[in-house]
Design a protein around this motif. Sequence first.
Motif, PDB file in Angstrom:
ATOM      1  N   ILE A  64       0.861  -1.184   0.000  1.00  0.00           N
ATOM      2  CA  ILE A  64       0.000   0.000   0.000  1.00  0.00           C
ATOM      3  C   ILE A  64       0.900   1.237   0.000  1.00  0.00           C
ATOM      4  O   ILE A  64       2.069   1.163   0.376  1.00  0.00           O
ATOM      5  N   THR A  65       0.328   2.354  -0.385  1.00  0.00           N
ATOM      6  CA  THR A  65       1.076   3.617  -0.418  1.00  0.00           C
ATOM      7  C   THR A  65       1.022   4.301   0.946  1.00  0.00           C
ATOM      8  O   THR A  65       0.189   3.956   1.799  1.00  0.00           O
ATOM      9  N   GLN A  66       1.882   5.283   1.112  1.00  0.00           N
ATOM     10  CA  GLN A  66       1.857   6.090   2.332  1.00  0.00           C
ATOM     11  C   GLN A  66       0.517   6.805   2.454  1.00  0.00           C
ATOM     12  O   GLN A  66      -0.036   6.918   3.558  1.00  0.00           O
ATOM     13  N   GLU A  67      -0.006   7.274   1.350  1.00  0.00           N
ATOM     14  CA  GLU A  67      -1.301   7.970   1.349  1.00  0.00           C
ATOM     15  C   GLU A  67      -2.419   7.048   1.844  1.00  0.00           C
ATOM     16  O   GLU A  67      -3.251   7.456   2.666  1.00  0.00           O
ATOM     17  N   THR A  68      -2.419   5.816   1.365  1.00  0.00           N
ATOM     18  CA  THR A  68      -3.426   4.841   1.814  1.00  0.00           C
ATOM     19  C   THR A  68      -3.240   4.543   3.294  1.00  0.00           C
ATOM     20  O   THR A  68      -4.219   4.494   4.053  1.00  0.00           O
ATOM     21  N   LEU A  69      -2.001   4.353   3.703  1.00  0.00           N
ATOM     22  CA  LEU A  69      -1.719   4.092   5.120  1.00  0.00           C
ATOM     23  C   LEU A  69      -2.235   5.230   5.986  1.00  0.00           C
ATOM     24  O   LEU A  69      -2.898   4.993   7.010  1.00  0.00           O
ATOM     25  N   ASP A  70      -1.946   6.454   5.597  1.00  0.00           N
ATOM     26  CA  ASP A  70      -2.386   7.613   6.375  1.00  0.00           C
ATOM     27  C   ASP A  70      -3.908   7.649   6.505  1.00  0.00           C
ATOM     28  O   ASP A  70      -4.441   7.882   7.592  1.00  0.00           O
TER      29      ASP A  70
END
Length: 117
Positions: free
Chosen positions: A89-95
Amino acid sequence: MHNFKELKVWKAGIEISKITFQLCRAFPSEEKYGLISQMVRAGISIPSNIAEGCGRKSNKELYQFLSIALGSSFELETQFIVAKEFGYITQETLDAVCIQITEIQKMIYGFQKSLNV
């Protein structure tokens, strides 16, 4: 006893379960019995333990099941961090997911405080 289906925290738990399942669909197939399994179980554990606690006879028992749900939320948060580290997953999704998980954690904690146990 509480009607769990009317609780915002239970509904939020159902939503994070759905999100977890949807995001895990994109993970590599070799994670089916590893990280995916762990994440889906942790996600489902949150609303499941809230519901089970609501069916118990005392606030003390409910409090305990809320504690389990809270623990599962921290487990799921950690697994999402691991998924990001593995590049699933991306950092954006994680956030975005962590914001939702943090909200659930706050809701569970608030529900526990309201029980006066």
